[in-house]
Motif scaffolding. Structure first.
Motif, mmCIF file in Angstrom:
data_model
loop_
_atom_site.group_PDB
_atom_site.id
_atom_site.type_symbol
_atom_site.label_atom_id
_atom_site.label_comp_id
_atom_site.label_asym_id
_atom_site.label_seq_id
_atom_site.Cartn_x
_atom_site.Cartn_y
_atom_site.Cartn_z
ATOM 1 N N GLU A 53 0.833 -1.216 0.000
ATOM 2 C CA GLU A 53 0.000 0.000 0.000
ATOM 3 C C GLU A 53 0.863 1.259 0.000
ATOM 4 O O GLU A 53 0.473 2.288 -0.535
ATOM 5 N N ALA A 54 2.049 1.171 0.617
ATOM 6 C CA ALA A 54 2.969 2.314 0.675
ATOM 7 C C ALA A 54 3.855 2.399 -0.573
ATOM 8 O O ALA A 54 4.698 3.278 -0.670
ATOM 9 N N GLY A 55 3.664 1.454 -1.505
ATOM 10 C CA GLY A 55 4.433 1.489 -2.742
ATOM 11 C C GLY A 55 5.753 0.743 -2.681
ATOM 12 O O GLY A 55 6.640 0.969 -3.496
ATOM 13 N N LEU A 56 5.908 -0.173 -1.715
ATOM 14 C CA LEU A 56 7.127 -0.970 -1.600
ATOM 15 C C LEU A 56 6.830 -2.435 -1.899
ATOM 16 O O LEU A 56 5.786 -2.943 -1.512
ATOM 17 N N VAL A 57 7.767 -3.090 -2.570
ATOM 18 C CA VAL A 57 7.643 -4.509 -2.882
ATOM 19 C C VAL A 57 8.922 -5.198 -2.423
ATOM 20 O O VAL A 57 10.027 -4.704 -2.653
ATOM 21 N N HIS A 58 8.780 -6.335 -1.747
ATOM 22 C CA HIS A 58 9.935 -7.134 -1.331
ATOM 23 C C HIS A 58 10.143 -8.186 -2.405
ATOM 24 O O HIS A 58 9.264 -8.986 -2.679
ATOM 25 N N HIS A 59 11.317 -8.187 -3.026
ATOM 26 C CA HIS A 59 11.518 -9.096 -4.159
ATOM 27 C C HIS A 59 12.142 -10.434 -3.778
ATOM 28 O O HIS A 59 12.427 -11.251 -4.658
ATOM 29 N N ASP A 60 12.305 -10.710 -2.484
ATOM 30 C CA ASP A 60 12.909 -11.987 -2.085
ATOM 31 C C ASP A 60 12.330 -12.458 -0.751
ATOM 32 O O ASP A 60 13.059 -12.814 0.162
ATOM 33 N N PHE A 61 11.004 -12.464 -0.643
ATOM 34 C CA PHE A 61 10.347 -12.833 0.609
ATOM 35 C C PHE A 61 10.291 -14.346 0.725
ATOM 36 O O PHE A 61 9.673 -15.020 -0.095
ATOM 37 N N LYS A 62 10.991 -14.885 1.716
ATOM 38 C CA LYS A 62 11.052 -16.336 1.937
ATOM 39 C C LYS A 62 11.401 -16.574 3.403
ATOM 40 O O LYS A 62 11.818 -15.641 4.103
ATOM 41 N N PRO A 63 11.231 -17.793 3.906
ATOM 42 C CA PRO A 63 11.460 -18.074 5.327
ATOM 43 C C PRO A 63 12.842 -17.678 5.848
ATOM 44 O O PRO A 63 12.973 -17.307 7.003
#
Length: 91
Positions: A53-63
């Motif tokens: 919603e704030a315009g940020l994307v995490h490109h490596d979200f994993k455990p």
């Protein structure tokens, strides 16, 4: 994130120090009930949704890139965040 900036050595991201373990370790270190696991996953998903919603994307979200703090709650353990622009919704 506490701060983002540029210094003579490059770009920096200052994040909170989180004492804990990775989500992968947290899941393996002991048997956990499905409600406890689900609650943590919902918190992580809510955090991702707020970032989007704030315009940020995490490109490596994993455990391995999520920390479970000793005080509870999931935290991003990397600086793999990117600003994104949104395309207008189709009409």
């Amino acid at each position: 994130m506490f701060d983002v900036g540029v210094c003579d050595r490059g770009v920096y991201v200052a994040m909170e120090l989180v004492e804990g373990v990775t989500l992968r370790t947290w899941l393996k270190e002991q048997a956990r009930g499905w409600r406890e696991v689900l609650a943590l996953f919902v918190q992580a998903g809510s955090g991702l949704a707020a970032a989007h919603e704030a315009g940020l994307v995490h490109h490596d979200f994993k455990p391995d890139n999520v920390l479970v703090g000793a005080r509870g709650g999931p935290w991003s353990a990397t600086s793999a965040w990117r600003a994104c622009t949104r395309s207008p919704a189709p009409t």
